[in-house]
Scaffold this active site. Structure first.
Site, short mmCIF file in Angstrom:
data_model
loop_
_atom_site.label_atom_id
_atom_site.label_comp_id
_atom_site.label_asym_id
_atom_site.label_seq_id
_atom_site.Cartn_x
_atom_site.Cartn_y
_atom_site.Cartn_z
N HIS A 17 0.66 -1.28 0.03
CA HIS A 17 0.04 -0.03 -0.03
C HIS A 17 0.81 1.25 0.02
O HIS A 17 0.74 2.16 -0.61
CB HIS A 17 -0.96 -0.06 1.23
CG HIS A 17 -1.77 -0.93 1.41
ND1 HIS A 17 -2.08 -1.70 2.51
CD2 HIS A 17 -2.89 -1.38 0.42
CE1 HIS A 17 -3.15 -2.53 2.52
NE2 HIS A 17 -3.54 -2.40 1.15
N LYS A 41 -18.02 -5.51 8.04
CA LYS A 41 -16.55 -6.35 7.80
C LYS A 41 -15.94 -6.20 9.21
O LYS A 41 -15.60 -5.13 9.83
CB LYS A 41 -15.67 -5.71 6.57
CG LYS A 41 -14.80 -6.65 6.27
CD LYS A 41 -14.12 -5.90 4.87
CE LYS A 41 -12.78 -6.71 4.69
NZ LYS A 41 -12.13 -6.02 3.35
N ARG A 90 -1.78 -6.44 -8.27
CA ARG A 90 -0.63 -7.40 -8.11
C ARG A 90 -0.48 -8.34 -9.07
O ARG A 90 0.55 -8.79 -9.28
CB ARG A 90 -0.75 -8.07 -6.70
CG ARG A 90 -0.28 -6.96 -5.55
CD ARG A 90 -0.84 -7.57 -4.22
NE ARG A 90 -2.27 -7.82 -4.30
CZ ARG A 90 -2.99 -8.16 -3.21
NH1 ARG A 90 -2.27 -8.43 -2.04
NH2 ARG A 90 -4.49 -8.33 -3.24
N SER A 128 -2.91 -7.40 3.35
CA SER A 128 -3.32 -7.60 4.86
C SER A 128 -3.71 -8.73 5.27
O SER A 128 -3.41 -9.03 6.56
CB SER A 128 -4.24 -6.37 4.84
OG SER A 128 -4.31 -4.89 4.43
#
Ligand code: PNS
Length: 159
Positions: A17, A41, A90, A128
């Site tokens: 990030h 979440k 990615r 993460s």
């Protein structure tokens, strides 16, 4: 002034990030890094904690601001006057999901352009989720997160 937004969960912030933030900050006059407040979440860190981590890690970047938002990215971007949404990519799995998000955001806010930045090869395995997976078992996360953030992650798992 060209203002861009880089939104995400940042739970926690990774070196991947941070790399996207540093690179996007060079491309735009102002970059707003925005934490999504998502009550549906479950997160490791509160929105305030995540904002604090981002502020620490980006303090040296003069044109970077940290914010949080609820609801739609396109609406928040409009509210703050951002015309570009930055996303990191990615791999092909990211691309498939990001492309769909791009199409939806385009419908929701036609004035907002999405700019994809390809991840640095050093960060291809970082997420993460992976940080949490390693940290919960006491593994080394030095290569995954900014040094300033590391103690906060360790503290969560020591409790
Ligand atoms: O860090 P993440 O989880 O990849 O970030 C995803 C995020 C926050 C950018 C995305 O879920 C988002 O923009 N959410 C806000 C709701 C929204 O605007 N959805 C429309 C696109 S599907």
């Amino acid at each position: 002034m060209k203002k861009a937004i880089y939104a995400g969960s940042f739970d926690p912030l990774t070196l991947g990030h941070l790399d996207i933030i540093e690179r996007a900050a060079k491309l735009f006059d102002c970059l707003v890094v925005a934490v999504l407040e998502n009550p549906n979440k479950q997160s490791l860190f509160s929105v305030e904690e995540r904002k604090c981590h981002l502020e620490m890690a980006t303090a040296r970047l003069e044109n970077v601001e940290v914010a949080s938002f609820k609801g739609l990215l396109a609406e928040f971007a409009r509210e703050i006057g951002a015309t570009v949404a930055v996303r990191g990519l990615r791999n092909a799995v990211d691309f498939a999901a990001e492309y769909q998000m791009y199409l939806i955001n385009r419908k929701l806010g036609q004035e907002i352009e999405t700019v994809f930045l390809a991840a640095d090869e050093e960060h291809l395995s970082l997420s993460s989720t992976n940080v949490k997976e390693v940290a919960v078992f006491g593994g080394n996360i030095d290569f995954m997160v900014p040094q300033e953030i590391k103690p906060f992650i360790l503290e969560k798992y020591q409790k």
